[in-house]
Design a protein around this motif. Sequence first.
Motif, PDB file in Angstrom:
ATOM      1  N   TRP A  84      -1.368   4.075  10.802  1.00 26.14           N
ATOM      2  CA  TRP A  84      -0.588   2.839  10.675  1.00 26.14           C
ATOM      3  C   TRP A  84       0.153   2.520  11.967  1.00 26.14           C
ATOM      4  O   TRP A  84       0.224   1.361  12.385  1.00 26.14           O
ATOM      5  CB  TRP A  84       0.380   2.937   9.495  1.00 26.14           C
ATOM      6  CG  TRP A  84      -0.324   2.618   8.229  1.00 26.14           C
ATOM      7  CD1 TRP A  84      -1.015   3.487   7.444  1.00 26.14           C
ATOM      8  CD2 TRP A  84      -0.469   1.327   7.635  1.00 26.14           C
ATOM      9  NE1 TRP A  84      -1.574   2.813   6.394  1.00 26.14           N
ATOM     10  CE2 TRP A  84      -1.253   1.509   6.473  1.00 26.14           C
ATOM     11  CE3 TRP A  84      -0.023   0.042   7.965  1.00 26.14           C
ATOM     12  CZ2 TRP A  84      -1.591   0.434   5.634  1.00 26.14           C
ATOM     13  CZ3 TRP A  84      -0.353  -1.011   7.119  1.00 26.14           C
ATOM     14  CH2 TRP A  84      -1.135  -0.820   5.979  1.00 26.14           C
ATOM     15  N   ARG A 126      -5.735   2.051  -6.096  1.00 24.98           N
ATOM     16  CA  ARG A 126      -5.434   2.207  -7.525  1.00 24.98           C
ATOM     17  C   ARG A 126      -6.673   1.916  -8.369  1.00 24.98           C
ATOM     18  O   ARG A 126      -6.700   0.983  -9.179  1.00 24.98           O
ATOM     19  CB  ARG A 126      -4.254   1.318  -7.912  1.00 24.98           C
ATOM     20  CG  ARG A 126      -3.456   1.938  -9.058  1.00 24.98           C
ATOM     21  CD  ARG A 126      -2.102   1.321  -9.191  1.00 24.98           C
ATOM     22  NE  ARG A 126      -1.099   2.044  -8.405  1.00 24.98           N
ATOM     23  CZ  ARG A 126       0.202   1.841  -8.522  1.00 24.98           C
ATOM     24  NH1 ARG A 126       0.670   0.950  -9.353  1.00 24.98           N
ATOM     25  NH2 ARG A 126       1.050   2.536  -7.800  1.00 24.98           N
ATOM     26  N   PHE A 163      -0.808  11.815  -4.370  1.00 29.61           N
ATOM     27  CA  PHE A 163      -0.610  12.086  -2.943  1.00 29.61           C
ATOM     28  C   PHE A 163       0.878  12.067  -2.588  1.00 29.61           C
ATOM     29  O   PHE A 163       1.400  12.993  -1.973  1.00 29.61           O
ATOM     30  CB  PHE A 163      -1.375  11.037  -2.131  1.00 29.61           C
ATOM     31  CG  PHE A 163      -1.363  11.299  -0.646  1.00 29.61           C
ATOM     32  CD1 PHE A 163      -2.376  12.034  -0.072  1.00 29.61           C
ATOM     33  CD2 PHE A 163      -0.347  10.810   0.146  1.00 29.61           C
ATOM     34  CE1 PHE A 163      -2.365  12.282   1.291  1.00 29.61           C
ATOM     35  CE2 PHE A 163      -0.332  11.055   1.511  1.00 29.61           C
ATOM     36  CZ  PHE A 163      -1.347  11.795   2.082  1.00 29.61           C
ATOM     37  N   LEU A 211       0.815  -1.217   0.000  1.00 29.21           N
ATOM     38  CA  LEU A 211       0.000   0.000   0.000  1.00 29.21           C
ATOM     39  C   LEU A 211       0.849   1.267   0.000  1.00 29.21           C
ATOM     40  O   LEU A 211       0.551   2.234  -0.703  1.00 29.21           O
ATOM     41  CB  LEU A 211      -0.960   0.000   1.196  1.00 29.21           C
ATOM     42  CG  LEU A 211      -2.046  -1.063   1.124  1.00 29.21           C
ATOM     43  CD1 LEU A 211      -2.931  -1.013   2.361  1.00 29.21           C
ATOM     44  CD2 LEU A 211      -2.898  -0.894  -0.125  1.00 29.21           C
ATOM     45  N   HIS A 267       3.801   1.581  -1.207  1.00 28.18           N
ATOM     46  CA  HIS A 267       4.406   1.730  -2.530  1.00 28.18           C
ATOM     47  C   HIS A 267       3.440   2.436  -3.485  1.00 28.18           C
ATOM     48  O   HIS A 267       3.812   3.335  -4.226  1.00 28.18           O
ATOM     49  CB  HIS A 267       4.784   0.355  -3.087  1.00 28.18           C
ATOM     50  CG  HIS A 267       5.297   0.407  -4.491  1.00 28.18           C
ATOM     51  ND1 HIS A 267       6.551   0.862  -4.796  1.00 28.18           N
ATOM     52  CD2 HIS A 267       4.704   0.097  -5.663  1.00 28.18           C
ATOM     53  CE1 HIS A 267       6.715   0.823  -6.107  1.00 28.18           C
ATOM     54  NE2 HIS A 267       5.606   0.351  -6.663  1.00 28.18           N
ATOM     55  N   ARG A 268       2.178   2.032  -3.406  1.00 25.71           N
ATOM     56  CA  ARG A 268       1.174   2.667  -4.257  1.00 25.71           C
ATOM     57  C   ARG A 268       0.971   4.128  -3.876  1.00 25.71           C
ATOM     58  O   ARG A 268       0.801   4.996  -4.737  1.00 25.71           O
ATOM     59  CB  ARG A 268      -0.157   1.924  -4.129  1.00 25.71           C
ATOM     60  CG  ARG A 268      -0.141   0.622  -4.872  1.00 25.71           C
ATOM     61  CD  ARG A 268      -1.500  -0.023  -4.820  1.00 25.71           C
ATOM     62  NE  ARG A 268      -1.657  -0.917  -5.953  1.00 25.71           N
ATOM     63  CZ  ARG A 268      -2.802  -1.475  -6.274  1.00 25.71           C
ATOM     64  NH1 ARG A 268      -3.875  -1.242  -5.556  1.00 25.71           N
ATOM     65  NH2 ARG A 268      -2.884  -2.266  -7.313  1.00 25.71           N
ATOM     66  N   LEU A 269       0.983   4.370  -2.586  1.00 25.68           N
ATOM     67  CA  LEU A 269       0.763   5.731  -2.102  1.00 25.68           C
ATOM     68  C   LEU A 269       1.886   6.664  -2.565  1.00 25.68           C
ATOM     69  O   LEU A 269       1.648   7.790  -2.984  1.00 25.68           O
ATOM     70  CB  LEU A 269       0.688   5.718  -0.571  1.00 25.68           C
ATOM     71  CG  LEU A 269       0.119   6.973   0.079  1.00 25.68           C
ATOM     72  CD1 LEU A 269      -1.304   7.214  -0.363  1.00 25.68           C
ATOM     73  CD2 LEU A 269       0.190   6.864   1.592  1.00 25.68           C
ATOM     74  N   HIS A 304      -1.499  18.934 -10.385  1.00 24.30           N
ATOM     75  CA  HIS A 304      -2.126  18.547  -9.124  1.00 24.30           C
ATOM     76  C   HIS A 304      -3.532  19.120  -8.928  1.00 24.30           C
ATOM     77  O   HIS A 304      -4.466  18.408  -8.598  1.00 24.30           O
ATOM     78  CB  HIS A 304      -1.226  18.967  -7.964  1.00 24.30           C
ATOM     79  CG  HIS A 304      -1.705  18.497  -6.639  1.00 24.30           C
ATOM     80  ND1 HIS A 304      -1.279  17.325  -6.069  1.00 24.30           N
ATOM     81  CD2 HIS A 304      -2.611  19.025  -5.781  1.00 24.30           C
ATOM     82  CE1 HIS A 304      -1.888  17.164  -4.919  1.00 24.30           C
ATOM     83  NE2 HIS A 304      -2.693  18.177  -4.723  1.00 24.30           N
ATOM     84  N   ILE A 358      -2.262   9.647   8.243  1.00 22.46           N
ATOM     85  CA  ILE A 358      -2.016   8.312   7.693  1.00 22.46           C
ATOM     86  C   ILE A 358      -0.904   7.600   8.466  1.00 22.46           C
ATOM     87  O   ILE A 358      -1.032   6.435   8.845  1.00 22.46           O
ATOM     88  CB  ILE A 358      -1.665   8.411   6.192  1.00 22.46           C
ATOM     89  CG1 ILE A 358      -2.921   8.809   5.411  1.00 22.46           C
ATOM     90  CG2 ILE A 358      -1.110   7.087   5.661  1.00 22.46           C
ATOM     91  CD1 ILE A 358      -2.697   8.997   3.939  1.00 22.46           C
ATOM     92  N   SER A 378      -7.807  12.456  -7.210  1.00 23.15           N
ATOM     93  CA  SER A 378      -7.548  11.258  -6.412  1.00 23.15           C
ATOM     94  C   SER A 378      -6.752  11.548  -5.149  1.00 23.15           C
ATOM     95  O   SER A 378      -5.710  12.182  -5.208  1.00 23.15           O
ATOM     96  CB  SER A 378      -6.769  10.241  -7.248  1.00 23.15           C
ATOM     97  OG  SER A 378      -7.491   9.934  -8.394  1.00 23.15           O
ATOM     98  N   GLY A 379      -7.252  11.055  -4.037  1.00 24.82           N
ATOM     99  CA  GLY A 379      -6.548  11.222  -2.770  1.00 24.82           C
ATOM    100  C   GLY A 379      -5.824   9.951  -2.384  1.00 24.82           C
ATOM    101  O   GLY A 379      -5.578   9.080  -3.220  1.00 24.82           O
ATOM    102  N   ALA A 417      -5.405   6.214  -4.258  1.00 22.79           N
ATOM    103  CA  ALA A 417      -4.040   5.844  -4.639  1.00 22.79           C
ATOM    104  C   ALA A 417      -3.722   4.446  -4.141  1.00 22.79           C
ATOM    105  O   ALA A 417      -3.132   3.639  -4.841  1.00 22.79           O
ATOM    106  CB  ALA A 417      -3.049   6.849  -4.067  1.00 22.79           C
ATOM    107  N   MET A 418      -4.130   4.140  -2.891  1.00 24.71           N
ATOM    108  CA  MET A 418      -3.837   2.823  -2.321  1.00 24.71           C
ATOM    109  C   MET A 418      -4.624   1.735  -3.044  1.00 24.71           C
ATOM    110  O   MET A 418      -4.135   0.636  -3.241  1.00 24.71           O
ATOM    111  CB  MET A 418      -4.162   2.813  -0.835  1.00 24.71           C
ATOM    112  CG  MET A 418      -3.151   3.548   0.016  1.00 24.71           C
ATOM    113  SD  MET A 418      -3.416   3.144   1.751  1.00 24.71           S
ATOM    114  CE  MET A 418      -2.356   4.304   2.575  1.00 24.71           C
TER     115      MET A 418
END
Lengths: 319, 254
Positions: free
Chosen positions: A216, B117, A181, A172, A174-176, B104, A212, B109-110, B114-115
Motif C-alpha cells: 500500500w 469478503r 487475518f 479494504l 476495515h474488512r481486513l 484459526h 501488505i 481464508s487469508g 478477507a478484503m
Amino acid sequence: MKDHRKIIYGVVTALLVMSPLFLNKYWVDVLNNVGLYAILGLSLNIIVGHAGLFNLGHAAFYAVGAYTAAILNTRFNIPVLWLLPLCALSAGLFAAIVMRPIIHLRGDYLCIVTIGLGEIVRIALINDVFGITGGANGIFGIDRPTIFGIAIRRPHEFYYLIWGFVAVAVFLFHRLENSRFGRALNYLREDEVAAEGSGINVAHYKLACFVIGAAWAGMVGVIFASKMTIISPESFSFWESVLIFTLILLGGSASIPGVILGALLIVGLPEVFRGIANARMLIFGGAMIAMMIFRTEGILPPRPRKYALSDDSSGESRA
Amino acid sequence: MSLLSIKNLTKRFGGVLAVNDVSFEVGTGSIMGLIGPNGAGKTTVFNLITGIYRPDQGEITFDGKSIVNLLTHSIISLGIARTFQTIRLFQNLSVLENVLAGCHSRMKSGSLRAMLRTPFQRGEEKAALERAVQALEFVGLRPDAEQLAKNLSYGNQRLLEIARALVTGPRLLILDEPAGGMNEQETTDLITLIRKIRDQGKTILLIEHDMSLVMRVCESIVVLDYGAKISEGTAETVKSDPLVVEAYLGTDEE
C-alpha cells in the motif's frame, strides 16, 4: 452512542466530498497531502497498530513504489495509474525479501533495523544504484495520471483521485481488520507465544503484514510521484517514517478513524498555524508529551470488534 | 494403542539437565497425570512436546508420526492443544476473540479473501463463531463472551484457556496446572469438565500440584524428579512407591 459515531462519520465524509467546492488551491493541496499521509498511515497501521511491530522505516517501501513508478514511466512511458499494481508488487516483494531474515527480531531491535533499512534505501537512491535512480537530483518528468483520457493536473482533480483512494483503502482495511487475518495480527501483538500455541503461524503473519503494508505504501508512492512529477531521495527521509509513525500514535493505533484524524492533525494543523511556524515543533512535541501522559491509547482508540452472537437466553440477559 | 509416545527425551539448559532420558506413553482416550516436585522438569516436557523447545535427544511421536522437528503451530494443527501454567491469554481482547484464536488453524481464508469478503470467507467466519460460542458454553463462559479476558477471575481465565485449546480440535489436550489458583468448588467443577472432555474421545495429559485432583481424575501417573522419571503407574502404585514419597517428603537422614 453507536448512531452518534455514524452521524459524525457521515458529516466528516460529506465535508470531505464537498470541501474542494469552497476551498482554494492551496488548502485543497494541503488536504491532498493529508490524504496521502492517511493512506500511508493506514498501511503502517497494519504493521504498528495491529501486529504491534515497530517499523520506523516505512518510507523505504514508499520510496520503492515511487521510484518503480518513476523509472518505468519515464523510461517506458507506461501510464502511471497502470503502474499501481506493479508498484504494489515491487514494494511488497522488496518488503518480503528484506524483512524475511529479520522478522523474528522483537520490539526495539526490529525498530532499529527498520530505521537502518530506511536509511540504506535513501542513501542507495542518492548514490544512484544501478544508474537508474538519478542520484541526489532524483527523477523528473513523471507523467500526470490520466483517467479515461482526462489528465489530472490541478489540485482539485487530484483531490478526488487521492481521497477516492483513501476511501478504497478504508473499505479494504476495515474488512481486513475484521477477519481471521486481522485477528491473527492482534493475537501476536498481545502474546506471541500464546498465538503460536493456539496454532497461528506467527512468523508468516508478521511477514504478511509487512508485505501488505509495503504494497500500500508503494501505491501511495505512485500517486505521490505523479502528483509531484519529480521525486528525489529527500522526500523519503527518516523524518517521513517518523511522521507516519507518530500520526498513528497520536490518532489511535489500530483505529482507522484514529489514523485519519492523526493525518489531519499532523499534516494539516501545521499549515493552519503557519503564523507561528517557528514554534511549530515545540507545540507538536508538547502535544505528544501531553498525550503520552493523559491518553496513551491515542485520541480515537479502536473499538472492540462486533460479532453477531446468536440471541439465546444468555445473550438477552446482558441487554 | 498409544496416541503420544515419548522415548529417551533429554533436554539440557547449559549445565542443567532439565529432562533426563524420560520415556512414557499416553494411551488413546486416557487421562494421564505428570507430577513431581517444583523444578522436576514437567513443564519442560510439555514445552518439548509442543515444539517450544527442541529436545537434545530422544523422540516424540504423535499418532505414529515424529513431531520433534515441527514448529509449534504445525504441531497444534496436527491435533495437540495446550494451556499454559502462567496464564497466557490475549488480555486486551474479548473472551470470544480469545476462543476464536483457537479456531484459526481450522480456517483457511487469508488477507485476499478477507478484503474481497467472499462467500467462502463469510461462511467460514460464521462457522468459527458458532464453534467458539459452543466452546464457551461448554466451559460455562458464554455469558462473559464480550468481556475483556483480563477482567475474568483467575479460575475463569483458566477455563478460557481450555476453551481456546478445545476449539483447535485436538485429539490430545495438554493442561499445565489447570487448577492453579482455583478454589475447591472450581476444582471439583474442573474435574467434571476434564472427564467430559475425555468422554468426547479426547486424550488428556496434565500437570498438577493439587494431588487430590490428580488422584481423583488421572488413570495413570508419571512422576518426575530432577528431570528423570522415577515412577509410573496408577494412583495407588505411585502413592505407595518409596521413591515418590522420598522425592516429595525427603529421606530420613538419621
